[in-house]
Scaffold this motif. Sequence first.
Motif, PDB file in Angstrom:
ATOM      1  N   MET A  24       0.844  -1.187   0.000  1.00 45.91           N
ATOM      2  CA  MET A  24       0.000   0.000   0.000  1.00 45.91           C
ATOM      3  C   MET A  24       0.884   1.243   0.000  1.00 45.91           C
ATOM      4  O   MET A  24       1.843   1.340   0.754  1.00 45.91           O
ATOM      5  CB  MET A  24      -0.898  -0.013   1.245  1.00 45.91           C
ATOM      6  CG  MET A  24      -1.959   1.041   1.211  1.00 45.91           C
ATOM      7  SD  MET A  24      -3.197   0.690   2.450  1.00 45.91           S
ATOM      8  CE  MET A  24      -3.151   2.191   3.370  1.00 45.91           C
ATOM      9  N   LYS A  25       0.557   2.212  -0.851  1.00 44.51           N
ATOM     10  CA  LYS A  25       1.329   3.438  -0.983  1.00 44.51           C
ATOM     11  C   LYS A  25       1.102   4.349   0.223  1.00 44.51           C
ATOM     12  O   LYS A  25      -0.030   4.548   0.659  1.00 44.51           O
ATOM     13  CB  LYS A  25       0.913   4.163  -2.268  1.00 44.51           C
ATOM     14  CG  LYS A  25       1.675   5.426  -2.505  1.00 44.51           C
ATOM     15  CD  LYS A  25       1.162   6.131  -3.752  1.00 44.51           C
ATOM     16  CE  LYS A  25       1.794   7.494  -3.855  1.00 44.51           C
ATOM     17  NZ  LYS A  25       1.142   8.345  -4.793  1.00 44.51           N
ATOM     18  N   GLU A  26       2.209   4.881   0.754  1.00 45.63           N
ATOM     19  CA  GLU A  26       2.090   5.823   1.860  1.00 45.63           C
ATOM     20  C   GLU A  26       1.633   7.171   1.341  1.00 45.63           C
ATOM     21  O   GLU A  26       2.059   7.619   0.288  1.00 45.63           O
ATOM     22  CB  GLU A  26       3.440   5.990   2.561  1.00 45.63           C
ATOM     23  CG  GLU A  26       3.799   4.830   3.446  1.00 45.63           C
ATOM     24  CD  GLU A  26       5.025   5.126   4.273  1.00 45.63           C
ATOM     25  OE1 GLU A  26       5.178   6.256   4.754  1.00 45.63           O
ATOM     26  OE2 GLU A  26       5.826   4.200   4.429  1.00 45.63           O
ATOM     27  N   MET A  27       0.764   7.817   2.088  1.00 46.43           N
ATOM     28  CA  MET A  27       0.272   9.125   1.710  1.00 46.43           C
ATOM     29  C   MET A  27       1.212  10.187   2.259  1.00 46.43           C
ATOM     30  O   MET A  27       1.603  10.130   3.416  1.00 46.43           O
ATOM     31  CB  MET A  27      -1.131   9.335   2.270  1.00 46.43           C
ATOM     32  CG  MET A  27      -1.786  10.592   1.780  1.00 46.43           C
ATOM     33  SD  MET A  27      -3.464  10.800   2.409  1.00 46.43           S
ATOM     34  CE  MET A  27      -4.264   9.331   1.826  1.00 46.43           C
ATOM     35  N   THR A  28       1.589  11.112   1.431  1.00 46.20           N
ATOM     36  CA  THR A  28       2.385  12.243   1.863  1.00 46.20           C
ATOM     37  C   THR A  28       1.461  13.426   2.071  1.00 46.20           C
ATOM     38  O   THR A  28       0.572  13.680   1.267  1.00 46.20           O
ATOM     39  CB  THR A  28       3.448  12.605   0.798  1.00 46.20           C
ATOM     40  OG1 THR A  28       4.284  11.473   0.587  1.00 46.20           O
ATOM     41  CG2 THR A  28       4.285  13.779   1.236  1.00 46.20           C
ATOM     42  N   TRP A  29       1.672  14.143   3.140  1.00 42.01           N
ATOM     43  CA  TRP A  29       0.882  15.323   3.440  1.00 42.01           C
ATOM     44  C   TRP A  29       1.723  16.556   3.153  1.00 42.01           C
ATOM     45  O   TRP A  29       2.942  16.522   3.261  1.00 42.01           O
ATOM     46  CB  TRP A  29       0.420  15.306   4.888  1.00 42.01           C
ATOM     47  CG  TRP A  29      -0.656  14.295   5.094  1.00 42.01           C
ATOM     48  CD1 TRP A  29      -0.485  12.968   5.344  1.00 42.01           C
ATOM     49  CD2 TRP A  29      -2.050  14.514   4.993  1.00 42.01           C
ATOM     50  NE1 TRP A  29      -1.704  12.346   5.418  1.00 42.01           N
ATOM     51  CE2 TRP A  29      -2.686  13.286   5.215  1.00 42.01           C
ATOM     52  CE3 TRP A  29      -2.834  15.635   4.754  1.00 42.01           C
ATOM     53  CZ2 TRP A  29      -4.070  13.143   5.189  1.00 42.01           C
ATOM     54  CZ3 TRP A  29      -4.210  15.500   4.737  1.00 42.01           C
ATOM     55  CH2 TRP A  29      -4.811  14.258   4.955  1.00 42.01           C
ATOM     56  N   THR A  30       1.072  17.620   2.786  1.00 42.53           N
ATOM     57  CA  THR A  30       1.756  18.854   2.458  1.00 42.53           C
ATOM     58  C   THR A  30       1.131  20.019   3.210  1.00 42.53           C
ATOM     59  O   THR A  30      -0.092  20.169   3.226  1.00 42.53           O
ATOM     60  CB  THR A  30       1.676  19.143   0.937  1.00 42.53           C
ATOM     61  OG1 THR A  30       2.236  18.032   0.246  1.00 42.53           O
ATOM     62  CG2 THR A  30       2.433  20.403   0.571  1.00 42.53           C
ATOM     63  N   VAL A  31       1.989  20.815   3.817  1.00 42.87           N
ATOM     64  CA  VAL A  31       1.567  22.091   4.386  1.00 42.87           C
ATOM     65  C   VAL A  31       1.725  23.101   3.260  1.00 42.87           C
ATOM     66  O   VAL A  31       2.754  23.112   2.582  1.00 42.87           O
ATOM     67  CB  VAL A  31       2.453  22.497   5.583  1.00 42.87           C
ATOM     68  CG1 VAL A  31       1.972  23.800   6.193  1.00 42.87           C
ATOM     69  CG2 VAL A  31       2.506  21.389   6.624  1.00 42.87           C
ATOM     70  N   TYR A  32       0.723  23.917   3.022  1.00 41.23           N
ATOM     71  CA  TYR A  32       0.799  24.879   1.926  1.00 41.23           C
ATOM     72  C   TYR A  32       0.306  26.240   2.383  1.00 41.23           C
ATOM     73  O   TYR A  32      -0.461  26.353   3.340  1.00 41.23           O
ATOM     74  CB  TYR A  32      -0.010  24.399   0.716  1.00 41.23           C
ATOM     75  CG  TYR A  32      -1.500  24.318   0.967  1.00 41.23           C
ATOM     76  CD1 TYR A  32      -2.334  25.383   0.667  1.00 41.23           C
ATOM     77  CD2 TYR A  32      -2.069  23.169   1.528  1.00 41.23           C
ATOM     78  CE1 TYR A  32      -3.702  25.312   0.910  1.00 41.23           C
ATOM     79  CE2 TYR A  32      -3.425  23.091   1.772  1.00 41.23           C
ATOM     80  CZ  TYR A  32      -4.236  24.167   1.461  1.00 41.23           C
ATOM     81  OH  TYR A  32      -5.588  24.101   1.712  1.00 41.23           O
ATOM     82  N   VAL A  42      -0.334  29.555  -5.021  1.00 41.13           N
ATOM     83  CA  VAL A  42       0.393  28.739  -4.042  1.00 41.13           C
ATOM     84  C   VAL A  42       1.779  29.362  -3.896  1.00 41.13           C
ATOM     85  O   VAL A  42       2.524  29.453  -4.862  1.00 41.13           O
ATOM     86  CB  VAL A  42       0.507  27.263  -4.490  1.00 41.13           C
ATOM     87  CG1 VAL A  42       1.312  26.460  -3.484  1.00 41.13           C
ATOM     88  CG2 VAL A  42      -0.872  26.656  -4.699  1.00 41.13           C
ATOM     89  N   VAL A  43       2.101  29.813  -2.688  1.00 40.95           N
ATOM     90  CA  VAL A  43       3.369  30.506  -2.471  1.00 40.95           C
ATOM     91  C   VAL A  43       4.345  29.722  -1.599  1.00 40.95           C
ATOM     92  O   VAL A  43       5.500  30.112  -1.446  1.00 40.95           O
ATOM     93  CB  VAL A  43       3.149  31.914  -1.870  1.00 40.95           C
ATOM     94  CG1 VAL A  43       2.445  32.821  -2.866  1.00 40.95           C
ATOM     95  CG2 VAL A  43       2.372  31.843  -0.562  1.00 40.95           C
ATOM     96  N   TYR A  44       3.880  28.610  -1.019  1.00 41.05           N
ATOM     97  CA  TYR A  44       4.741  27.827  -0.131  1.00 41.05           C
ATOM     98  C   TYR A  44       4.200  26.415  -0.034  1.00 41.05           C
ATOM     99  O   TYR A  44       2.991  26.229   0.108  1.00 41.05           O
ATOM    100  CB  TYR A  44       4.765  28.473   1.261  1.00 41.05           C
ATOM    101  CG  TYR A  44       5.618  27.756   2.273  1.00 41.05           C
ATOM    102  CD1 TYR A  44       6.978  28.003   2.351  1.00 41.05           C
ATOM    103  CD2 TYR A  44       5.063  26.848   3.168  1.00 41.05           C
ATOM    104  CE1 TYR A  44       7.772  27.354   3.281  1.00 41.05           C
ATOM    105  CE2 TYR A  44       5.845  26.205   4.104  1.00 41.05           C
ATOM    106  CZ  TYR A  44       7.195  26.452   4.160  1.00 41.05           C
ATOM    107  OH  TYR A  44       7.986  25.813   5.076  1.00 41.05           O
ATOM    108  N   VAL A  45       5.077  25.438  -0.122  1.00 37.16           N
ATOM    109  CA  VAL A  45       4.704  24.042   0.131  1.00 37.16           C
ATOM    110  C   VAL A  45       5.820  23.381   0.929  1.00 37.16           C
ATOM    111  O   VAL A  45       6.999  23.651   0.727  1.00 37.16           O
ATOM    112  CB  VAL A  45       4.438  23.237  -1.166  1.00 37.16           C
ATOM    113  CG1 VAL A  45       3.200  23.732  -1.869  1.00 37.16           C
ATOM    114  CG2 VAL A  45       5.611  23.256  -2.098  1.00 37.16           C
ATOM    115  N   GLU A  46       5.419  22.531   1.850  1.00 39.99           N
ATOM    116  CA  GLU A  46       6.369  21.794   2.687  1.00 39.99           C
ATOM    117  C   GLU A  46       5.813  20.389   2.924  1.00 39.99           C
ATOM    118  O   GLU A  46       4.840  20.227   3.655  1.00 39.99           O
ATOM    119  CB  GLU A  46       6.559  22.528   4.020  1.00 39.99           C
ATOM    120  CG  GLU A  46       7.570  21.897   4.935  1.00 39.99           C
ATOM    121  CD  GLU A  46       7.758  22.676   6.225  1.00 39.99           C
ATOM    122  OE1 GLU A  46       8.110  22.039   7.225  1.00 39.99           O
ATOM    123  OE2 GLU A  46       7.545  23.902   6.246  1.00 39.99           O
ATOM    124  N   PRO A  47       6.408  19.392   2.298  1.00 37.89           N
ATOM    125  CA  PRO A  47       5.911  18.025   2.476  1.00 37.89           C
ATOM    126  C   PRO A  47       6.233  17.477   3.869  1.00 37.89           C
ATOM    127  O   PRO A  47       7.276  17.798   4.447  1.00 37.89           O
ATOM    128  CB  PRO A  47       6.639  17.235   1.395  1.00 37.89           C
ATOM    129  CG  PRO A  47       7.822  18.045   1.026  1.00 37.89           C
ATOM    130  CD  PRO A  47       7.530  19.464   1.360  1.00 37.89           C
TER     131      PRO A  47
END
Length: 89
Positions: free
Chosen positions: A1-9, A50-55
């Motif tokens: 099963m693929k792990e889900m990555t979360w992103t702060v944006y 979108v000005v910022y993303v952090e996985p």
Amino acid sequence: MKEMTWTVYMLECSDGTLYTGISSNVEQRLAHHEKGKGARYTKGRGPFTVVYVEPKETKGEALKREKAIKSLRRQEKVRLIAEFRRLRE
């Protein structure tokens, strides 16, 4: 099963304000914001950039980072965005 990555944006709204959130699919979440179906705060404030993303590896980590960013003053958020842009160049 693929792990889900979360992103702060972070989004810059058309009125110049900043919105911070988390998602497992930022593009899909942005589409929801654009349709007025995202967060209550963003309703009527589009279009957005979108000005910022952090996985993050987990939802919990993303939530903690979101809370930390939301507690920053606007000037500190602007510096964070500038650093993000600088690193992407």
